[in-house]
Each structure stands twice: as C-alpha cells, then as structure tokens.
Design a protein around this motif. Structure first.
Motif, short mmCIF file in Angstrom:
data_model
loop_
_atom_site.label_atom_id
_atom_site.label_comp_id
_atom_site.label_asym_id
_atom_site.label_seq_id
_atom_site.Cartn_x
_atom_site.Cartn_y
_atom_site.Cartn_z
N LEU A 25 40.24 52.45 26.34
CA LEU A 25 40.87 52.05 25.18
C LEU A 25 41.04 53.22 24.22
CD1 LEU A 25 38.34 48.96 24.54
CD2 LEU A 25 41.06 48.86 24.85
N LEU A 29 44.57 54.35 22.62
CA LEU A 29 45.03 54.44 21.20
C LEU A 29 45.44 55.81 20.39
CD1 LEU A 29 41.80 52.34 20.15
CD2 LEU A 29 44.26 51.61 19.58
N GLY A 63 41.06 52.98 12.12
CA GLY A 63 41.70 51.95 11.55
C GLY A 63 41.46 51.87 10.22
N ARG A 64 42.57 51.35 9.61
CA ARG A 64 42.12 51.03 8.02
C ARG A 64 41.06 49.99 7.91
NH1 ARG A 64 47.90 48.88 5.88
NH2 ARG A 64 48.49 50.96 6.93
N ARG A 67 39.06 48.49 10.83
CA ARG A 67 39.47 47.45 11.73
C ARG A 67 39.41 47.58 13.26
NH1 ARG A 67 44.46 43.55 10.56
NH2 ARG A 67 43.73 42.15 12.01
N THR A 68 39.98 49.04 13.71
CA THR A 68 40.10 49.36 15.15
C THR A 68 38.83 49.63 15.54
OG1 THR A 68 42.18 50.21 14.35
CG2 THR A 68 41.27 50.85 16.72
N ALA A 71 37.19 46.25 16.18
CA ALA A 71 37.48 45.51 17.43
C ALA A 71 37.19 46.27 18.69
CB ALA A 71 39.27 45.51 17.41
N LEU A 72 37.13 47.45 18.71
CA LEU A 72 36.56 48.27 19.72
C LEU A 72 35.09 47.74 20.01
CD1 LEU A 72 37.68 51.82 19.23
CD2 LEU A 72 38.46 50.40 20.97
N THR A 74 33.83 45.00 19.29
CA THR A 74 33.91 43.22 19.65
C THR A 74 34.13 43.36 21.27
OG1 THR A 74 34.67 42.84 17.53
CG2 THR A 74 34.86 41.10 19.21
N VAL A 75 34.93 44.08 21.52
CA VAL A 75 35.50 43.98 22.83
C VAL A 75 34.47 44.61 23.91
CG1 VAL A 75 37.16 44.95 24.62
CG2 VAL A 75 37.89 44.07 22.46
N ALA A 78 31.55 42.25 24.17
CA ALA A 78 31.86 41.23 24.93
C ALA A 78 31.79 41.46 26.47
CB ALA A 78 33.51 40.57 24.84
N ALA A 79 32.09 42.78 26.70
CA ALA A 79 32.07 43.23 28.13
C ALA A 79 30.59 43.46 28.48
CB ALA A 79 32.82 44.48 28.19
N MET B 25 36.87 45.41 31.45
CA MET B 25 35.72 44.67 30.93
C MET B 25 34.97 43.88 32.15
SD MET B 25 37.75 42.95 27.70
CE MET B 25 36.00 41.84 27.01
N ALA B 62 40.05 40.46 18.85
CA ALA B 62 39.96 41.70 18.79
C ALA B 62 40.99 42.44 19.93
CB ALA B 62 38.28 42.16 19.05
N TYR B 65 44.34 42.74 18.39
CA TYR B 65 44.55 43.82 17.41
C TYR B 65 44.73 44.89 18.32
CZ TYR B 65 43.79 46.74 13.69
OH TYR B 65 43.92 47.82 12.49
N LEU B 66 43.94 45.19 19.28
CA LEU B 66 43.92 46.53 20.10
C LEU B 66 45.18 46.55 20.72
CD1 LEU B 66 40.36 46.81 21.21
CD2 LEU B 66 41.45 48.12 19.54
N ILE B 70 48.35 49.61 20.51
CA ILE B 70 48.38 50.43 21.76
C ILE B 70 49.84 50.10 22.02
CG2 ILE B 70 48.26 50.62 24.21
CD1 ILE B 70 45.03 49.83 23.67
N LYS B 73 52.77 51.73 18.61
CA LYS B 73 52.32 52.90 18.13
C LYS B 73 52.91 53.62 16.86
CE LYS B 73 49.12 54.59 21.54
NZ LYS B 73 49.07 55.61 22.45
#
Lengths: 93, 162
Positions: A25, A29, A63-64, A67-68, A71-72, A74-75, A78-79, B25, B62, B65-66, B70, B73
C-alpha cells in the motif's frame, strides 16, 4: 522473517504476512517507492508496524486530515482479523 | 471511440490494484470490473465478502479511498472508482432510503423533528436525496465529525394534539 507454522501467534496459516500489505500500500501511494521502509515490532499485546517514507511523500501516506492514514489503518485491521492480533500502524515523521 | 480504450485500461488497472490489496489481506475474493461511462465499479465477491465490507461498509470505504489515491495520483485527476462487495452498496442504499421514508412519516405524524443516527457523508447524502422531493418534510445535517447526522423536520408542525 517468519517463525514458521508452529508459532502459536501465527493465527491463520494461510494469511500472508501483514508487513507485505503495509509495504504494498505504501509503495503504491508514494512517488518514491524505493524509499519506503516498514519495521515490524512484536509487542506483548500487539504487532506494531513503523512506516517510513521519503519526507516529500509523507502527505501521500497521511492524506488531508489524516484520511489516507485512517484508511490504511482500517484496511490493516480488517486484514488482522484473520491473524487474531491487534495491529498498530505508526507513521514516522 | 478512443475513450472506451482508455476506460478499459483504467478499469483493468483499478481492478488489478484492488486484487493486489485483497490478496495481501489474505482475502479470498474475485474482482469484477465494469463502468457506466462515469464511474468504474469494482465488485469483490467470494466467501469472505463480510471481511471486505466491514462494519457499516467501513472497510469498503477505506479500500475505495486507497484504490482512488493509487489509481488517480496525478493532480487534477478525479476519483471515480467505486469499490463494492456482492452489491452491498446498492442494498444499503435501498435500506437507507426505506429508513428515511419511515422516519419522514414519523416526523410528519408527530410534527416534531426526527434525528437519524450519525452516519457517513455518503449515507447522509442518500437520506437527503431520498427526501428531497418529499412534500411533508425537509432535511438538514447537524453536528460535527463522527456525530454528524441528518435531522428530518416536518414542514408544517401539526397543532399540538391533545
């Protein structure tokens, strides 16, 4: 790097190491994927990933308004449900 | 029709990014990609879609968003990938619209404002849009951050019933 299948902390044996997820990820990015580093630290109650990127790429993983980064996390969490371990992502500035 | 080739390319690259993430994941899922000429829709399906969706769709949001960060960009590129799992977003929209209509009826009947539970901007929008043309109520968002919620107001409060 991995302890093998006999570790009681291994959780789901088919789950790939979460470090790979963080690395993928972050590298996807940023503008300088070669400068992405992920340190994995075992703590008694959690697995901590310290993410380091080029200074100019910090905004791309945070992120602004964060936010990023949110999200990282959260993912990642989950994993980690499959590994049954609490996972923490720290972004080093 | 050079557009459709560009679309197909973007669609495939977005699907590839989502597959790569789900793979890492440890989620066993297939990803199908289609577009409606405006947005690219990626739908993950398989035995573990619950994990991909998360609580109230938080993991889907999430991932969406990612994937957008990506794939798009370059500055000026607009996020236009929707990440879904087994059509969850459509189902949630339907159930949110039903909830909005029920609460609007309650606001009309009671003549009092009815607050909806706090929800994401996306979900609040569904409530606003559902009730936009409703003859008896208006909607407004109130509160900050995680507590922001839609409140449904009756247009003409009924005279206090005895």
């Amino acid at each position: 790097m991995t302890e093998g299948s006999d570790s009681p902390l291994a959780g789901d044996l088919n789950a790939p190491p979460l470090r790979e997820l963080v690395l993928f990820l972050a590298r996807s990015l940023v503008e300088h994927p070669d400068q992405v580093e992920v340190e994995e630290i075992e703590e008694s109650d959690a697995l901590v990933f310290e993410l380091k990127v080029a200074e100019s790429d910090l905004g791309r993983v945070i992120g602004r308004q964060g936010r990023t980064a949110k999200a990282l996390r959260t993912v990642l969490s989950a994993a980690s449900a499959k590994t049954r371990r609490r996972v923490i992502l720290e972004i080093l500035e | 029709m050079t557009d459709s080739a560009a679309w197909a390319e973007q669609r495939e690259s977005a699907a590839g990014v989502l597959r790569d993430i789900l793979d890492r994941m440890g989620v066993d899922a297939e990803v199908s990609a289609f577009d409606d000429g405006e947005r690219i829709i990626l739908d993950a399906h398989g035995s573990e879609s619950g994990l991909v969706i998360g609580k109230k769709g938080s993991t889907l949001d999430a991932l969406q968003y990612l994937v957008n960060r990506i794939v798009f960009k370059k500055p000026g590129e607009r996020a236009m990938v929707v990440v879904d799992a087994e059509g969850y977003r459509g189902r949630r929209e339907d159930s949110l619209a039903d909830l909005a209509k029920r609460l609007a009826e309650k606001a009309e009947r009671s003549g009092r404002p009815v607050p909806v539970e706090p929800m994401s901007a996306h979900d609040r929008r569904i409530v606003h849009v559902t009730l936009a043309d409703h003859p008896g109520v208006t909607t407004e968002s109130e509160g900050e951050g995680m507590m922001r919620r839609v409140v449904i107001f009756p247009k003409a409060p009924v005279a206090e019933a005895i």
